[in-house]
Scaffold this active site. Structure first.
Site: not given
Ligand code: GRF
Length: 204
Positions: A11-13, A87, A89, A105, A139-140
């Protein structure tokens, strides 16, 4: 905009988005952090924002997504930010939320969709790598690009050091992109960055 953040792990983002949304005049506010895993570390870092777990384990894809959809609608969610939600979707779910769901991403799409992006970037010998915020489409990793931030690949890099450099950029880029999307504008905004070499942020 009433925003939900979907996570599966550390969950850092999510934390970067929550910190930005706590600031003055941010056009989005968090109403829910939802995880498909009860053990996601990020669930403990929401600082009072309501959390929910919809476990994907043992559930058919459709049943899982029906529950997800119900929780999001109950919370009056207008915008979904996927942040390490692991997951895939279904097209049905994505269509139901299309234009209201964004993702980050860890590569400069369309290069390196999928997993292990940092190791693959090193193996390919690219000199620039980075991250992308994009609209989610069926499309992923192929939805229209909203914002990108590039970092250099240095000669001594391994996947961990490169990944850490990209992650730092993710934490600046995602809040900036969310601000733009939530405000519904098309104006360029500046991504705060000391180490940033190239940034592009615009709305499509
Ligand atoms: C990040 O690198 C994001 O780009 C990818 O999954 C990772 C999640 O990291 N989709 P965090 O859980 O936000 O630390």
């Amino acid at each position: 905009m009433r925003t939900a953040i979907l996570i599966s792990g550390r969950g850092s983002n999510m934390s970067a988005l929550l910190a930005a949304m706590a600031g003055p005049d941010f056009p989005a506010r968090p109403v829910l952090v939802l995880s498909n895993r009860a053990d996601a570390a990020g669930l403990g870092l929401t600082g009072g924002v309501p959390t929910a777990v919809v476990s994907s384990r043992g559930l058919e894809r459709e049943a899982f997504e029906a529950e997800l959809d119900a929780r999001l609608r109950e919370a009056g969610v207008e915008l979904i930010a996927l942040a390490g939600f692991m997951r895939v979707l279904t097209a049905g779910f994505v269509r139901a939320w299309q234009g209201r769901m964004i993702n980050i991403h860890p590569s400069l799409l369309p290069s390196f969709p999928g997993l292990d992006t940092h190791a693959r970037a090193l193996a390919a010998g690219v000199r620039l790598h980075g991250c992308t915020v994009h609209w989610v489409s069926p499309d992923v990793d192929e939805g229209p690009i909203i914002a990108q931030s590039a970092v250099p690949v240095l000669p001594q890099d391994d996947a961990a050091s490169l990944g850490a450099r990209v992650l730092a950029r993710e934490h600046a880029l995602y809040p900036a992109a969310l601000r733009l999307v939530a405000a519904g504008g098309g104006a360029a905004v500046t991504v705060p960055a000391a180490t940033c070499h190239l940034d592009s942020l615009w709305l499509r």
